[in-house]
Motif scaffolding. Structure first.
Motif, mmCIF file in Angstrom:
data_model
loop_
_atom_site.group_PDB
_atom_site.id
_atom_site.type_symbol
_atom_site.label_atom_id
_atom_site.label_comp_id
_atom_site.label_asym_id
_atom_site.label_seq_id
_atom_site.Cartn_x
_atom_site.Cartn_y
_atom_site.Cartn_z
ATOM 1 N N VAL A 130 8.008 4.366 6.589
ATOM 2 C CA VAL A 130 7.497 3.097 6.060
ATOM 3 C C VAL A 130 7.989 1.948 6.932
ATOM 4 C CG1 VAL A 130 7.696 1.497 4.106
ATOM 5 C CG2 VAL A 130 7.167 3.899 3.699
ATOM 6 N N TYR A 131 9.263 1.963 7.295
ATOM 7 C CA TYR A 131 9.833 0.904 8.138
ATOM 8 C C TYR A 131 9.146 0.860 9.500
ATOM 9 C CZ TYR A 131 13.327 -1.898 10.595
ATOM 10 O OH TYR A 131 13.954 -2.864 11.338
ATOM 11 N N GLU A 132 8.902 2.023 10.097
ATOM 12 C CA GLU A 132 8.241 2.077 11.395
ATOM 13 C C GLU A 132 6.793 1.593 11.307
ATOM 14 O OE1 GLU A 132 8.821 6.099 12.613
ATOM 15 O OE2 GLU A 132 10.894 5.729 13.266
ATOM 16 N N THR A 133 6.143 1.852 10.174
ATOM 17 C CA THR A 133 4.773 1.364 9.986
ATOM 18 C C THR A 133 4.762 -0.158 9.860
ATOM 19 O OG1 THR A 133 4.236 3.430 8.861
ATOM 20 C CG2 THR A 133 2.685 1.619 8.591
ATOM 21 N N HIS A 163 0.359 -2.932 0.673
ATOM 22 C CA HIS A 163 -0.995 -2.367 0.597
ATOM 23 C C HIS A 163 -1.420 -1.789 1.946
ATOM 24 C CE1 HIS A 163 -5.143 -1.886 -0.634
ATOM 25 N NE2 HIS A 163 -5.513 -2.561 0.446
ATOM 26 N N LYS A 164 -1.179 -2.523 3.025
ATOM 27 C CA LYS A 164 -1.566 -2.059 4.355
ATOM 28 C C LYS A 164 -0.750 -0.841 4.779
ATOM 29 C CE LYS A 164 -2.995 -6.641 5.739
ATOM 30 N NZ LYS A 164 -2.587 -7.848 6.436
ATOM 31 N N VAL A 165 0.526 -0.842 4.434
ATOM 32 C CA VAL A 165 1.374 0.312 4.760
ATOM 33 C C VAL A 165 0.919 1.533 3.972
ATOM 34 C CG1 VAL A 165 3.720 1.235 4.657
ATOM 35 C CG2 VAL A 165 3.347 -1.112 5.396
ATOM 36 N N ALA A 166 0.589 1.331 2.684
ATOM 37 C CA ALA A 166 0.136 2.445 1.849
ATOM 38 C C ALA A 166 -1.169 3.032 2.372
ATOM 39 C CB ALA A 166 -0.033 1.979 0.402
ATOM 40 N N ARG A 182 -2.235 2.940 5.516
ATOM 41 C CA ARG A 182 -2.002 3.601 6.803
ATOM 42 C C ARG A 182 -1.239 4.913 6.639
ATOM 43 N NH1 ARG A 182 -0.681 0.380 12.185
ATOM 44 N NH2 ARG A 182 -2.698 -0.445 11.611
ATOM 45 N N ARG A 183 -0.306 4.970 5.712
ATOM 46 C CA ARG A 183 0.519 6.161 5.509
ATOM 47 C C ARG A 183 -0.090 7.133 4.507
ATOM 48 N NH1 ARG A 183 3.597 8.367 8.663
ATOM 49 N NH2 ARG A 183 3.912 6.826 10.232
ATOM 50 N N ASN A 184 -1.111 6.689 3.766
ATOM 51 C CA ASN A 184 -1.773 7.500 2.755
ATOM 52 C C ASN A 184 -0.790 7.949 1.668
ATOM 53 O OD1 ASN A 184 -3.927 8.696 1.506
ATOM 54 N ND2 ASN A 184 -3.773 10.604 2.672
ATOM 55 N N ILE A 185 -0.010 7.004 1.173
ATOM 56 C CA ILE A 185 0.900 7.237 0.059
ATOM 57 C C ILE A 185 0.675 6.133 -0.968
ATOM 58 C CG2 ILE A 185 2.682 8.525 1.317
ATOM 59 C CD1 ILE A 185 4.231 6.010 1.728
ATOM 60 N N PRO A 186 1.082 6.329 -2.212
ATOM 61 C CA PRO A 186 0.841 5.310 -3.238
ATOM 62 C C PRO A 186 1.556 3.992 -2.929
ATOM 63 C CG PRO A 186 1.507 7.377 -4.245
ATOM 64 C CD PRO A 186 1.672 7.543 -2.769
ATOM 65 N N ARG A 187 0.925 2.893 -3.332
ATOM 66 C CA ARG A 187 1.483 1.561 -3.087
ATOM 67 C C ARG A 187 2.802 1.375 -3.829
ATOM 68 N NH1 ARG A 187 0.982 -3.504 -5.459
ATOM 69 N NH2 ARG A 187 1.295 -5.196 -3.976
ATOM 70 N N SER A 188 2.914 1.954 -5.017
ATOM 71 C CA SER A 188 4.160 1.821 -5.780
ATOM 72 C C SER A 188 5.323 2.494 -5.048
ATOM 73 C CB SER A 188 3.995 2.422 -7.173
ATOM 74 O OG SER A 188 3.622 3.790 -7.080
ATOM 75 N N THR A 189 5.052 3.587 -4.377
ATOM 76 C CA THR A 189 6.083 4.268 -3.597
ATOM 77 C C THR A 189 6.514 3.398 -2.417
ATOM 78 O OG1 THR A 189 5.084 6.377 -4.192
ATOM 79 C CG2 THR A 189 6.626 6.397 -2.362
ATOM 80 N N VAL A 190 5.539 2.778 -1.764
ATOM 81 C CA VAL A 190 5.845 1.891 -0.643
ATOM 82 C C VAL A 190 6.673 0.711 -1.134
ATOM 83 C CG1 VAL A 190 4.848 0.354 1.092
ATOM 84 C CG2 VAL A 190 3.820 2.576 0.685
ATOM 85 N N MET A 191 6.304 0.150 -2.288
ATOM 86 C CA MET A 191 7.052 -0.989 -2.827
ATOM 87 C C MET A 191 8.511 -0.609 -3.097
ATOM 88 S SD MET A 191 5.494 -3.781 -2.798
ATOM 89 C CE MET A 191 6.607 -4.732 -3.793
ATOM 90 N N GLY A 192 8.734 0.565 -3.632
ATOM 91 C CA GLY A 192 10.108 1.021 -3.853
ATOM 92 C C GLY A 192 10.886 1.113 -2.552
ATOM 93 N N ASP A 193 10.243 1.670 -1.517
ATOM 94 C CA ASP A 193 10.898 1.777 -0.211
ATOM 95 C C ASP A 193 11.137 0.397 0.404
ATOM 96 O OD1 ASP A 193 10.992 4.521 -0.385
ATOM 97 O OD2 ASP A 193 9.167 4.840 0.807
ATOM 98 N N VAL A 194 10.174 -0.515 0.228
ATOM 99 C CA VAL A 194 10.318 -1.866 0.774
ATOM 100 C C VAL A 194 11.483 -2.582 0.101
ATOM 101 C CG1 VAL A 194 9.205 -4.136 0.805
ATOM 102 C CG2 VAL A 194 7.962 -2.129 1.602
ATOM 103 N N HIS A 195 11.615 -2.414 -1.204
ATOM 104 C CA HIS A 195 12.738 -3.050 -1.903
ATOM 105 C C HIS A 195 14.074 -2.448 -1.468
ATOM 106 C CE1 HIS A 195 10.425 -5.737 -4.320
ATOM 107 N NE2 HIS A 195 9.668 -4.747 -4.804
#
Length: 144
Positions: free
Chosen positions: A78-81, A95-98, A100-113
């Motif tokens: 996620v960080y590299e994306t 949203h854009k990371v989700a 591109r990575r084809n993973i749920p947005r909520s999962t990306v938000m958790g990683d971003v936090h």
């Protein structure tokens, strides 16, 4: 000109009359055309030994999960994306990371936090949202 399906239907129709006219398998499998040597003898490779030596790898690939394919942790991907999006001149959002990575947005938000808590990301403070990198070098070994 008759089609191949028609030919097969006619062949099946008259097969009971002409017993032995239907042959299954390749033509080389009939008669004396087969080689007296086995594949292992011709190539010099012992297939049984090869399968025994690679048993662990074969088992892992049969039952593989995403973790076997991706050796990097998800948070690192996620960080590299986010960095890749930033290099393209786009304000990275979850949203854009989700997408591109084809993973749920909520999962990306958790990683971003989590990344923001580690001090690697800050809020971009734009109307559309998004995150920017702080420039710190991440230590991915500390994640475990």
């Amino acid at each position: 000109m008759p089609s191949g399906a028609n030919s097969l239907q006619l062949h099946m129709k008259y097969a009971p009359v002409n017993r032995g006219s239907i042959r299954y398998g390749a033509s080389r499998s009939h008669g004396h055309h087969t080689s007296p040597k086995t594949w292992s003898q011709e190539t010099g490779i012992d297939l049984d030994r090869l399968l025994h030596d690679e048993r662990k790898y074969i088992t892992r690939m049969r039952r593989r999960t995403r973790r076997d394919i991706d050796v990097k942790p998800r948070i690192q991907r996620v960080y590299e994306t986010i960095i890749a999006l930033q290099m393209e001149g786009v304000t990275p959002s979850s949203h854009k990371v989700a997408l591109r990575r084809n993973i749920p947005r909520s999962t990306v938000m958790g990683d971003v936090h989590r990344l923001a808590d580690m001090g690697l990301l800050v809020n971009a403070r734009t109307r559309r949202g998004g995150f920017l990198t702080t420039g710190r070098t991440p230590e991915w070994s500390d994640l475990d």
